[in-house]
Every structure is written in C-alpha cells, then in structure tokens.
Scaffold this motif. Structure first.
Motif, PDB file in Angstrom:
ATOM      1  N   ALA A   1       0.927  13.554  22.481  1.00 17.36           N
ATOM      2  CA  ALA A   1       2.018  12.092  22.944  1.00 17.36           C
ATOM      3  C   ALA A   1       2.772  12.169  23.762  1.00 17.36           C
ATOM      4  O   ALA A   1       3.747  12.931  23.837  1.00 17.36           O
ATOM      5  N   GLY A   2       2.762  11.185  24.753  1.00 15.97           N
ATOM      6  CA  GLY A   2       3.682  11.458  26.024  1.00 15.97           C
ATOM      7  C   GLY A   2       3.608   9.942  26.719  1.00 15.97           C
ATOM      8  O   GLY A   2       2.460   9.300  26.739  1.00 15.97           O
TER       9      GLY A   2
ATOM     10  N   PHE B   1       4.301  26.335  16.859  1.00 15.03           N
ATOM     11  CA  PHE B   1       4.118  25.251  18.085  1.00 15.03           C
ATOM     12  C   PHE B   1       5.230  24.617  18.533  1.00 15.03           C
ATOM     13  O   PHE B   1       6.136  24.383  17.752  1.00 15.03           O
ATOM     14  N   GLU B   2       5.178  24.263  19.773  1.00 18.50           N
ATOM     15  CA  GLU B   2       6.468  23.581  20.506  1.00 18.50           C
ATOM     16  C   GLU B   2       5.950  22.458  21.051  1.00 18.50           C
ATOM     17  O   GLU B   2       6.133  21.198  20.379  1.00 18.50           O
ATOM     18  N   GLU B   3       5.243  22.600  22.058  1.00 17.45           N
ATOM     19  CA  GLU B   3       4.803  21.272  23.092  1.00 17.45           C
ATOM     20  C   GLU B   3       3.394  21.542  23.542  1.00 17.45           C
ATOM     21  O   GLU B   3       3.011  22.809  23.547  1.00 17.45           O
ATOM     22  N   SER B   4       2.919  20.764  24.427  1.00 20.32           N
ATOM     23  CA  SER B   4       1.655  20.773  24.990  1.00 20.32           C
ATOM     24  C   SER B   4       1.581  20.183  26.269  1.00 20.32           C
ATOM     25  O   SER B   4       1.528  19.078  26.389  1.00 20.32           O
ATOM     26  N   GLY B   5       1.810  20.825  27.267  1.00 23.61           N
ATOM     27  CA  GLY B   5       1.588  20.669  28.594  1.00 23.61           C
ATOM     28  C   GLY B   5       3.050  19.513  29.109  1.00 23.61           C
ATOM     29  O   GLY B   5       4.069  19.563  28.695  1.00 23.61           O
ATOM     30  N   THR B   6       2.637  18.197  29.265  1.00 30.19           N
ATOM     31  CA  THR B   6       3.531  16.943  29.447  1.00 30.19           C
ATOM     32  C   THR B   6       3.647  16.322  28.189  1.00 30.19           C
ATOM     33  O   THR B   6       4.182  15.067  28.386  1.00 30.19           O
ATOM     34  N   MET B   7       3.348  16.748  26.984  1.00 29.96           N
ATOM     35  CA  MET B   7       3.062  15.954  25.886  1.00 29.96           C
ATOM     36  C   MET B   7       4.021  16.855  24.788  1.00 29.96           C
ATOM     37  O   MET B   7       3.956  17.968  24.675  1.00 29.96           O
ATOM     38  N   ASN B   8       4.468  15.869  23.526  1.00 28.11           N
ATOM     39  CA  ASN B   8       4.730  16.495  22.491  1.00 28.11           C
ATOM     40  C   ASN B   8       3.586  16.622  21.884  1.00 28.11           C
ATOM     41  O   ASN B   8       2.498  16.124  21.954  1.00 28.11           O
ATOM     42  N   VAL B   9       3.293  17.419  20.379  1.00 26.91           N
ATOM     43  CA  VAL B   9       1.961  17.598  19.922  1.00 26.91           C
ATOM     44  C   VAL B   9       2.299  17.342  18.330  1.00 26.91           C
ATOM     45  O   VAL B   9       3.329  17.230  17.763  1.00 26.91           O
TER      46      VAL B   9
ATOM     47  N   THR C   1       7.741   8.710  23.304  1.00 24.43           N
ATOM     48  CA  THR C   1       6.733   8.205  22.532  1.00 24.43           C
ATOM     49  C   THR C   1       6.485   8.994  21.397  1.00 24.43           C
ATOM     50  O   THR C   1       5.970   8.133  20.335  1.00 24.43           O
ATOM     51  N   ARG C   2       6.853  10.219  21.277  1.00 21.60           N
ATOM     52  CA  ARG C   2       6.879  10.943  20.045  1.00 21.60           C
ATOM     53  C   ARG C   2       7.713  10.019  18.677  1.00 21.60           C
ATOM     54  O   ARG C   2       7.215   9.734  17.687  1.00 21.60           O
ATOM     55  N   ASP C   3       8.904   9.719  19.200  1.00 20.97           N
ATOM     56  CA  ASP C   3       9.741   9.039  18.275  1.00 20.97           C
ATOM     57  C   ASP C   3       9.083   7.615  17.938  1.00 20.97           C
ATOM     58  O   ASP C   3       9.126   7.163  16.745  1.00 20.97           O
ATOM     59  N   THR C   4       8.575   7.083  18.831  1.00 24.27           N
ATOM     60  CA  THR C   4       7.734   5.651  18.730  1.00 24.27           C
ATOM     61  C   THR C   4       6.546   5.965  17.556  1.00 24.27           C
ATOM     62  O   THR C   4       6.535   5.138  16.767  1.00 24.27           O
ATOM     63  N   LEU C   5       5.886   6.888  17.615  1.00 25.47           N
ATOM     64  CA  LEU C   5       5.066   6.972  16.950  1.00 25.47           C
ATOM     65  C   LEU C   5       5.316   7.227  15.597  1.00 25.47           C
ATOM     66  O   LEU C   5       4.592   6.880  14.491  1.00 25.47           O
ATOM     67  N   ILE C   6       6.173   8.164  15.391  1.00 28.52           N
ATOM     68  CA  ILE C   6       6.879   8.456  14.056  1.00 28.52           C
ATOM     69  C   ILE C   6       7.024   7.251  13.132  1.00 28.52           C
ATOM     70  O   ILE C   6       6.734   6.863  12.101  1.00 28.52           O
TER      71      ILE C   6
END
Length: 356
Positions: free
Chosen positions: A299-300, A229-237, A259-264
C-alpha cells in the motif's frame, strides 16, 4: 483551503502537453510544463516562484550532494467527471514532510507554500491531469540543502520545489517479493520513519540482488532479528489472515504511510477487523501454507494497492491465492479510487477540490 499565495509566475510560451499519451504513461518519465521553487535563506522564506519546468544548476560544493540533507513526499491528483482537479489528503503529506524535515535538521516549510504552491501549480497545469482507470498526476514536493560549504553541519539555506508527472499503473503484473534477511532498511532510532533520500539509496543494492534472482521487490524485516516484517520497497505491507486485515504497527523504522492509514480507516468502515501489531515471517509463511493467509499486498501512493503474487523465503517461493473481486485488496482499492476521483461522496473529508 489555503489563502491565496503571493507568487511570481512565469508561464511557458508553448505547452508540451502534446507529448503526453494518456493511453501509455510510464511512471516518472514525463513532467508537466511548470514547477514551483521556493528558497529559504538564513531562516527566511523568499517569495515562491512558478517557472517553466527545466534543469537547475548548482555549485559542486552544494551541501546536499555531500551530506545528504534531502527529503520528499509523494502525492497524487485526479480529475472527476466535471474535469475538476482533486487532491487527496494533502495536509497529511504536509505534516509528514515537516516531520521528515525536523529529523533531518532542515527548515520547516510553511503551509501556505506547501499547500498553496500545490494548488496554484495544479490550476496552471490542470490539463496534465490524465483521466482513465489507474491514471493520475503524481506530485513530488521535495527539499534539499543549498549551502555551498564543505563541513558536516546542518545547512543554513534550503530549496523547496514541486514537480509533477502524469502517472499510470505502477506494476503491470502482481509483484513477486523476497523476504530480506541480510540487509536492513532501518534500525530503531534511525531515520526509517522520515522520507529522506538516503533511505532509498540504501535499498538499491539489496533490491538489485533480489531482482537478479527474479523478484520484483523486497519485504524488509527488522534490523535486530530479521523475524518481523516492516515494509516492502516503496510500500507499507498488509496481510489478510483469518479474515482480518493485519499490518505492522508504525515505529521509528516504518514510514507512517498515508495510503496505509487510509486503507485502515476504509477497512474499519466496511466492518473489516484490523490489527496493527508485530507480524512475524514465520506466522505469514505458515499461514500461506495452511490457507489462513489469503492475501498479502503493498500500500503506497505510487502503487496504491498492489497484491503480491508470491513471497520468496529461504530459497522457496510461497504462491498466494489469485485475487478476486471479493478480495479485501480489490474492495479497498476500488473504494479508495472511487473517493479520490469523486465517484462517491467523501464522508471522511479527504478530498480537496482545487477549483472550489
């Protein structure tokens, strides 16, 4: 905060704010009264202008129309309970914008124009920042080649602009996504990590085919084997497997999502174990079947945190468990929203109050 920016400002005679229904906001359909425009001519940035929002006209030989030098960022602003306007991690968007500019052989935008322009535009159009759960003001800084020239070379001139659009919830229901194993989003060494317009143009046809099959969006896989897996549409996954938050590590093929970095960072602060690594399709499909994978979400900036309802793979749909208040995606989204809207103290230094 940045120093006061030297600007030419022309205000509208009458605001269009009455057109905004804060209870019914469709994403990207209505725009605020003003926009920022700054031109880079032969390497020199001219005085930025704030103008009434409106059409722009260009020569048919405009370089960006023919050779695709165009980049953008997606950001959001919010209001706290004091009616103050807050930006979220704008310096990260500024840095990523210039990383994209470098990869696309474009001019670097100075911080005082990017950040200072955002701040001033938000002060002028503060009334357009909607309140309410899932509401925000979407900010779109972008830049394109403005040479009038037909020839394959980097443009010598660029136009940087910022427009803003009130936004509500991106997806009304949890999306159903399809694992893409034929088309690719990005290849190693390419422009996958840059937020350039061509990346999105290339995704439209595969996404259209998936939508015709009843899916909302795609889950992109690697270009070499279609196994990871890499991404999903306009989002990180992101995946929740065995109680851990798992997400593909960023590379030249995956956008380094803010947003990805923030959630991590939020997950780690909550005591949730996080793994950034290659994530195989086989692992996740088997995990959904066994029950070890309990959540998959995007996440985006636009979608924030968007749990998936099901994943389609090789003709079968794998339904994910219903999201609850205790789900990681719910807890992370609530924590993020509380920080962005000033409901809780920002211990990370992420929020910028433009009235401060």
């Amino acid at each position: 905060m940045t120093e006061t920016l030297n600007l030419d400002v022309t205000l509208v005679a009458e605001s269009r704010i009455h057109q905004l229904d804060p209870n019914n906001i469709a994403f990207g359909t209505i725009f605020t009264d003003h926009m920022l425009v700054a031109d880079c001519i032969n390497g020199e940035w001219q005085t930025p202008k704030i103008l009434p929002y409106g059409d722009i006209s260009y020569n048919p030989a405009l370089a960006t129309l023919h050779y695709g030098q165009s980049i953008f960022e997606g950001m959001k602003a919010f209001k706290n309970d004091k009616d103050e306007v807050l930006m979220f991690r704008p310096l990260e968007n500024f840095k990523r914008f210039n990383i994209s500019a470098e990869r696309m052989c474009m001019a670097q935008v100075p911080e005082e124009i990017f950040i200072g322009g955002l701040e001033e535009l938000l002060r002028i159009d503060a009334a357009w920042v909607p309140k309410g759960e899932d509401n925000s003001l979407y900010l779109r800084p972008f830049m394109f080649a403005s040479d009038v020239y037909l020839g394959v070379r980097p443009s010598q001139n660029y136009r940087f602009m910022i427009i803003m659009s009130p936004a509500g919830k991106y997806y009304s229901t949890p999306p159903k996504v399809k694992v893409e194993t034929e088309f690719i989003r990005a290849a190693p060494g390419g422009v996958g990590y840059a937020k350039c317009a061509g990346n999105y143009a290339a995704s439209l046809y595969p996404a259209k085919l998936a939508q015709e099959q009843g899916y909302t969006q795609l889950l992109w896989t690697d270009a070499l084997e279609h196994k990871y897996f890499e991404e999903s549409g306009t989002m990180n996954v992101m995946f929740v497997k065995d109680g851990k938050l798992v997400t593909p590590n960023t590379s030249t093929t995956i956008l380094k999502g803010i947003t990805r970095d923030t959630l991590i960072q939020l997950a780690k602060s909550m005591g949730i174990e996080v793994e950034e690594r290659r994530v195989s399709v086989e692992e996740i499909i088997a995990g959904i079947q066994s029950g070890s994978v309990t959540e998959v979400f995007g996440a985006g900036t636009a979608v924030v945190v968007s749990p998936f309802a099901a994943i389609g793979f090789e003709g079968s749909d794998y339904v994910l468990p219903t999201i609850t208040d205790e789900s990681y995606s719910t807890r992370l989204k609530n924590a993020l929203n509380d920080i962005r809207t000033g409901k809780v103290a920002d211990t990370f230094g992420w929020v910028w109050n433009i009235h401060a």
